[in-house]
Design an enzyme around this catalytic site. Structure first.
Site, PDB file in Angstrom:
ATOM      1  N   SER A 190       0.882  -1.222  -0.020  1.00  0.00           N
ATOM      2  CA  SER A 190       0.213  -0.053   0.246  1.00  0.00           C
ATOM      3  C   SER A 190       0.787   1.285   0.055  1.00  0.00           C
ATOM      4  CB  SER A 190      -0.928   0.011   1.278  1.00  0.00           C
ATOM      5  OG  SER A 190      -0.116  -0.210   2.489  1.00  0.00           O
ATOM      6  N   HIS A 194      -1.669  -8.949   2.162  1.00  0.00           N
ATOM      7  CA  HIS A 194      -1.546  -7.590   2.650  1.00  0.00           C
ATOM      8  C   HIS A 194      -2.669  -7.216   3.833  1.00  0.00           C
ATOM      9  CE1 HIS A 194       0.217  -3.686   3.298  1.00  0.00           C
ATOM     10  NE2 HIS A 194      -0.290  -3.035   2.164  1.00  0.00           N
ATOM     11  N   HIS A 240       6.133 -12.526   7.750  1.00  0.00           N
ATOM     12  CA  HIS A 240       6.475 -11.083   7.206  1.00  0.00           C
ATOM     13  C   HIS A 240       7.727 -11.115   6.236  1.00  0.00           C
ATOM     14  CE1 HIS A 240       6.958  -6.887   7.195  1.00  0.00           C
ATOM     15  NE2 HIS A 240       5.554  -6.847   7.724  1.00  0.00           N
ATOM     16  N   ARG A 275       4.012  -4.592  16.607  1.00  0.00           N
ATOM     17  CA  ARG A 275       2.429  -3.738  16.448  1.00  0.00           C
ATOM     18  C   ARG A 275       1.503  -4.699  17.192  1.00  0.00           C
ATOM     19  NH1 ARG A 275       2.076  -3.038  10.225  1.00  0.00           N
ATOM     20  NH2 ARG A 275       3.007  -4.974  10.422  1.00  0.00           N
ATOM     21  N   ASP A 288      -1.674  -8.409  11.711  1.00  0.00           N
ATOM     22  CA  ASP A 288      -3.165  -8.825  11.446  1.00  0.00           C
ATOM     23  C   ASP A 288      -3.428 -10.063  12.460  1.00  0.00           C
ATOM     24  OD1 ASP A 288      -3.458  -6.971   9.549  1.00  0.00           O
ATOM     25  OD2 ASP A 288      -2.101  -8.136   8.334  1.00  0.00           O
TER      26      ASP A 288
HETATM   27  C1  LIG Z   1       3.351 -12.094   4.843  1.00  0.00           C
HETATM   28  C2  LIG Z   1       3.826 -12.819   3.772  1.00  0.00           C
HETATM   29  C3  LIG Z   1       3.081 -12.642   2.383  1.00  0.00           C
HETATM   30  C4  LIG Z   1       5.380 -12.735   3.443  1.00  0.00           C
HETATM   31  O1  LIG Z   1       5.479 -13.391   2.283  1.00  0.00           O
HETATM   32  P1  LIG Z   1       7.132 -13.866   2.052  1.00  0.00           P
HETATM   33  O2  LIG Z   1       8.238 -12.618   2.344  1.00  0.00           O
HETATM   34  O3  LIG Z   1       7.033 -14.450   0.516  1.00  0.00           O
HETATM   35  O4  LIG Z   1       7.397 -14.899   2.997  1.00  0.00           O
HETATM   36  P2  LIG Z   1       8.475 -16.022   3.010  1.00  0.00           P
HETATM   37  O5  LIG Z   1       9.838 -15.451   2.369  1.00  0.00           O
HETATM   38  O6  LIG Z   1       8.611 -16.424   4.417  1.00  0.00           O
HETATM   39  O7  LIG Z   1       7.726 -17.106   2.231  1.00  0.00           O
HETATM   40  C5  LIG Z   1       8.432 -18.451   2.057  1.00  0.00           C
HETATM   41  C6  LIG Z   1       7.426 -19.364   1.883  1.00  0.00           C
HETATM   42  O8  LIG Z   1       6.854 -19.638   3.365  1.00  0.00           O
HETATM   43  C7  LIG Z   1       5.265 -19.640   2.912  1.00  0.00           C
HETATM   44  N1  LIG Z   1       4.794 -18.910   4.056  1.00  0.00           N
HETATM   45  C8  LIG Z   1       4.920 -17.396   4.609  1.00  0.00           C
HETATM   46  N2  LIG Z   1       4.220 -17.120   5.733  1.00  0.00           N
HETATM   47  C9  LIG Z   1       3.397 -18.276   5.662  1.00  0.00           C
HETATM   48  C10 LIG Z   1       2.155 -18.647   6.416  1.00  0.00           C
HETATM   49  N3  LIG Z   1       1.993 -17.793   7.649  1.00  0.00           N
HETATM   50  N4  LIG Z   1       1.838 -19.820   6.480  1.00  0.00           N
HETATM   51  C11 LIG Z   1       2.261 -20.820   5.528  1.00  0.00           C
HETATM   52  N5  LIG Z   1       3.169 -20.545   4.923  1.00  0.00           N
HETATM   53  C12 LIG Z   1       3.608 -19.375   4.876  1.00  0.00           C
HETATM   54  C13 LIG Z   1       5.125 -18.507   1.719  1.00  0.00           C
HETATM   55  O9  LIG Z   1       4.097 -18.826   1.007  1.00  0.00           O
HETATM   56  C14 LIG Z   1       6.493 -19.136   0.751  1.00  0.00           C
HETATM   57  O10 LIG Z   1       5.930 -20.426   0.406  1.00  0.00           O
HETATM   58  P3  LIG Z   1       6.311 -20.745  -1.218  1.00  0.00           P
HETATM   59  O11 LIG Z   1       7.848 -20.815  -1.239  1.00  0.00           O
HETATM   60  O12 LIG Z   1       5.737 -21.825  -1.403  1.00  0.00           O
HETATM   61  O13 LIG Z   1       5.820 -19.572  -2.075  1.00  0.00           O
HETATM   62  C15 LIG Z   1       3.560 -14.390   4.193  1.00  0.00           C
HETATM   63  O14 LIG Z   1       4.406 -14.596   5.245  1.00  0.00           O
HETATM   64  C16 LIG Z   1       2.139 -14.677   4.054  1.00  0.00           C
HETATM   65  O15 LIG Z   1       1.590 -14.996   3.285  1.00  0.00           O
HETATM   66  N6  LIG Z   1       1.443 -14.713   5.489  1.00  0.00           N
HETATM   67  C17 LIG Z   1       0.213 -14.890   5.650  1.00  0.00           C
HETATM   68  C18 LIG Z   1      -0.756 -13.715   5.246  1.00  0.00           C
HETATM   69  C19 LIG Z   1      -0.490 -12.585   6.180  1.00  0.00           C
HETATM   70  O16 LIG Z   1      -0.536 -12.731   7.407  1.00  0.00           O
HETATM   71  N7  LIG Z   1      -0.296 -11.447   5.756  1.00  0.00           N
HETATM   72  C20 LIG Z   1      -0.164 -10.088   6.522  1.00  0.00           C
HETATM   73  C21 LIG Z   1       1.246  -9.527   6.378  1.00  0.00           C
HETATM   74  S1  LIG Z   1       1.482  -8.197   7.371  1.00  0.00           S
END
Ligand SMILES: CC(C)(COP(=O)(O)OP(=O)(O)OC[C@H]1O[C@@H](n2cnc3c(N)ncnc32)[C@H](O)[C@@H]1OP(=O)(O)O)[C@@H](O)C(=O)NCCC(=O)NCCS
Length: 474
Positions: free
Chosen positions: A280, A310, A356, A365, A413
C-alpha cells in the site's frame, strides 16, 4: 505571531499558486501560541532539501549493494531502492517512526487524556505530526491538529451519493477506493498544478489534500459501514469537541464504548506507517510520483491493501480462527490447535497473521495490541482474544517445524481483529477498511516529503527472461 483572519471557506477556493502558500499556512492556525502543522512542516523544508542535495552531490555514486537476479524475480526483497522518511523497519527490532519505537511513541506522544478527552492511548493526530515533522507535538499542537482535521471531515454530497449507490454486495474495500478516487474532484493539488504552481510549492497543496483526505476517510468508512451493515448513525455527524477517532467511533455506532474508541486510537497509530516497501505504501508513492493527486495515489494504495497477503489478512485471521472454533469447539486443547495449524499447512494454505516479508521477530504492533488486551478485563475474558493469544504461542513452533516461512511469528493482523470482534464490530469484511483509514497517516506524509524533495517519477528497469539471459551471457 500569526492569527486566524482568513475564513476557511474563502481559503478553500484560494488555490491560485501565489496565494496558496499564505492561505494554506493561515488556514490551519488554531492557536496563536502554538505552531500549526503546516508551519511545522514549512520549518523543516530547508533542512530536508539541503540533506537531499548533500546526499546527491557527495554520495550519488555510493553503492548500497548489488541488484541480483534474485531481486528481479523475488519481489525485490531487501533491495534498497526507495526513499521513505517517516519510518524504518528493522527485521529484528521492528518499526521505528523517525527513530522512535512503538513503546517510546506510547510514552511520548500526546494522548486523548492530554487533550481533555477520555482515553489513555496515543492520538493518531500526534502520530501524524511526528510522521510529518519528525517531532513530538505539544498537547496544544495535537489538539489544534485534531480540531483542524475534524473541521475537514464532512463529505461532499456527490461522494455520499456515490457511496449510497453501491450494491451492498460490493466489497467495502472496493467501495472505499472508489469513493476516495472520486474525492479528487476537489483536489487542491490538481487545481494548483493546473494553475501552474511552482514545483517547489507542490508540497503545500499536497499537504492540504492529505489533511482533507485523512479527515474524510472516517466518514467514508462509516457511510459504507452503515449502508452495508446497517450500523452507525447513518449521517456521519461530527462533534467539534471530539478528536478524530472519537468522532469515527460515534459514526460507526460505538461511541459509548470507551474500550473500543481507545483501541481504535492505538490501532490507527500503529497501523499508520511500516516503511515504504509494503504494497500500500509503495503504491501511494509510485502513483504519486506521476504527480497524481493524493486522492488518486491513495485510492491505488487501498486497492493494494485489499489483497489477502497484505491488509485483507486481518479479515482472514478472524475467519480462520472462527473456523477453528467451529471445527474443534470453543475450548480447544493445545493439541487440537496444533493439529488444526498442521491441517491448514498441509492443505497448502497459509496461516493468516503469521510471517512477514521483512520482520524476523514478533511484530511490535502485535505486541502493542496484545498489551492493550491485558489492560481491559472485558478483553481478557474474551474467548477469541484468548484463542489469538494461545495461537501466538503455538503457531511459531509449528511454522518452524514446517520449515518454509522465514518468519514464524505473529504479524499485526494476527491480533487486530479479535478486539474489534469482542466489542461487537464483527463484520470482518470491514476490517481492512479500518486499516485503510490508518495507513493514510503514513502514506500521505511521504507524498508530502516526495514533493518537498522534488523526487522524480519512479521508473525502475525491467527485463524479460530472454533479455536477462542475454545480459548474463555477456
Ligand atoms: C506476509 C507474507 C506474504 C510474506 O511473504 P514472503 O516474504 O514471501 O514470506 P517468506 O519468504 O517467509 O515465504 C516463504 C514461503 O513460506 C510460505 N509462508 C510464509 N508465511 C506463511 C504462513 N503464514 N503460513 C504458511 N506458509 C507461509 C510462503 O507462502 C512461501 O511459500 P512458497 O515458497 O511455497 O511460495 C507471508 O508470510 C504470508 O502469506 N503470511 C500470511 C498472510 C499475512 O498474514 N499477511 C499479512 C502480512 S502483514
Amino acid at each position: 505571531m500569526l492569527s486566524l483572519t482568513i475564513p476557511r471557506a474563502a481559503l478553500r477556493s484560494a488555490v491560485a499558486p501565489r496565494q496558496f502558500a499564505a492561505a494554506a499556512a493561515a488556514s490551519s492556525v488554531r492557536y496563536a501560541s502554538t505552531k500549526s502543522l503546516t508551519e511545522a512542516v514549512a520549518e523543516i523544508v530547508p533542512a530536508k532539501r539541503e540533506q537531499l542535495a548533500k546526499l546527491k552531490s557527495e554520495h550519488g555514486d555510493a553503492s548500497l549493494g548489488d541488484s541480483k537476479v534474485s531481486h528481479l524475480i523475488g519481489g525485490m526483497r531487501g533491495l534498497k531502492c526507495m526513499l521513505w522518511e517517516g519510518s524504518v523497519l528493522d527485521a529484528e527490532k521492528g518499526i521505528t517512526f523517525h527513530g522512535k519505537s512503538i513503546p517510546v511513541c506510547q510514552k511520548e506522544l500526546p494522548t486523548a487524556k492530554d487533550i481533555g478527552r477520555p482515553g489513555k492511548e496515543m492520538l493518531p493526530e500526534s502520530m501524524l505530526w511526528l510522521l510529518l515533522t519528525g517531532k513530538i507535538p505539544t498537547a496544544e499542537e495535537a489538539k489544534g491538529l485534531s480540531q483542524d482535521l475534524v473541521s475537514r471531515a464532512k463529505l461532499p454530497n456527490f461522494v455520499e451519493k456515490i457511496i449510497d449507490s453501491f450494491p451492498k454486495s460490493l466489497h467495502p474495500m472496493t467501495q472505499f477506493s472508489a469513493a476516495v478516487s472520486a474525492l479528487n474532484h476537489d483536489s487542491k493539488f490538481a487545481a494548483a498544478y493546473n494553475a501552474g504552481v511552482k514545483k517547489t510549492e507542490y508540497w503545500q497543496p499536497t499537504l492540504e489534500d492529505s489533511l482533507d483526505l485523512i479527515a474524510k476517510l472516517p466518514a467514508i468508512a462509516a457511510r459504507i459501514y452503515y449502508n452495508v451493515f446497517g450500523k452507525g448513525d447513518g449521517k456521519q455527524a461530527v462533534d467539534p469537541n471530539m478528536d478524530i477517532v472519537e468522532n469515527f467511533s460515534h459514526m460507526l455506532g460505538y461511541g459509548n464504548s470507551e474500550g473500543l474508541t481507545d483501541y481504535l486510537r492505538l490501532y490507527v497509530a500503529v497501523h499508520s506507517d511500516h516503511e515504504g516497501g509494503n504494497v500500500s505504501a509503495h503504491t501511494a508513492h509510485l502513483v504519486g510520483s506521476a504527480l497524481s493527486d493524493p486522492y488518486l495515489a491513495y485510492a491505488a494504495a487501498l486497492n493494494g491493501l485489499a489483497g489477502p497477503l497484505h491488509g485483507l489478512a486481518n479479515q482472514e485471521v478472524l475467519n480462520w480462527s472462527l473456523e477453528l472454533e467451529k471445527a474443534v469447539g470453543s475450548k480447544p486443547t493445545d493439541q487440537q490447535i496444533t493439529d488444526y495449524l498442521w491441517d491448514t499447512l498441509k492443505s497448502g494454505r497459509v496461516v493468516p497473521g503469521y510471517g512477514h516479508a521483512v520482520l524476523r521477530q514478533p511484530d511490535p504492533r502485535f505486541t502493542a495490541l496484545s498489551q492493550y488486551c491485558d489492560t481491559r478485563p472485558e478483553l481478557q475474558e474474551s474467548s477469541i482474544v484468548q484463542l489469538v493469544q494461545r495461537l501466538s504461542k503455538l503457531a511459531p513452533s509449528v511454522l518452524k517445524e514446517h520449515g518454509k516461512t522465514k518468519n514464524p511469528y505473529p504479524n499485526v493482523d494476527a491480533g487486530s481483529g479479535c478486539v474489534l470482534y469482542t466489542y461487537g464490530l464483527d463484520e470482518f469484511k470491514f476490517y481492512t477498511v479500518l486499516f485503510g483509514v490508518a495507513r493514510a497517516y503514513g502514506a500521505l506524509p511521504q507524498l508530502v516529503f516526495d514533493r518537498i524533495l522534488g523526487l522524480p517519477i519512479e521508473r525502475p528497469k525491467s527485463l524479460s527472461m530472454n533479455a536477462l539471459e542475454a545480459l548474463l551471457k555477456k
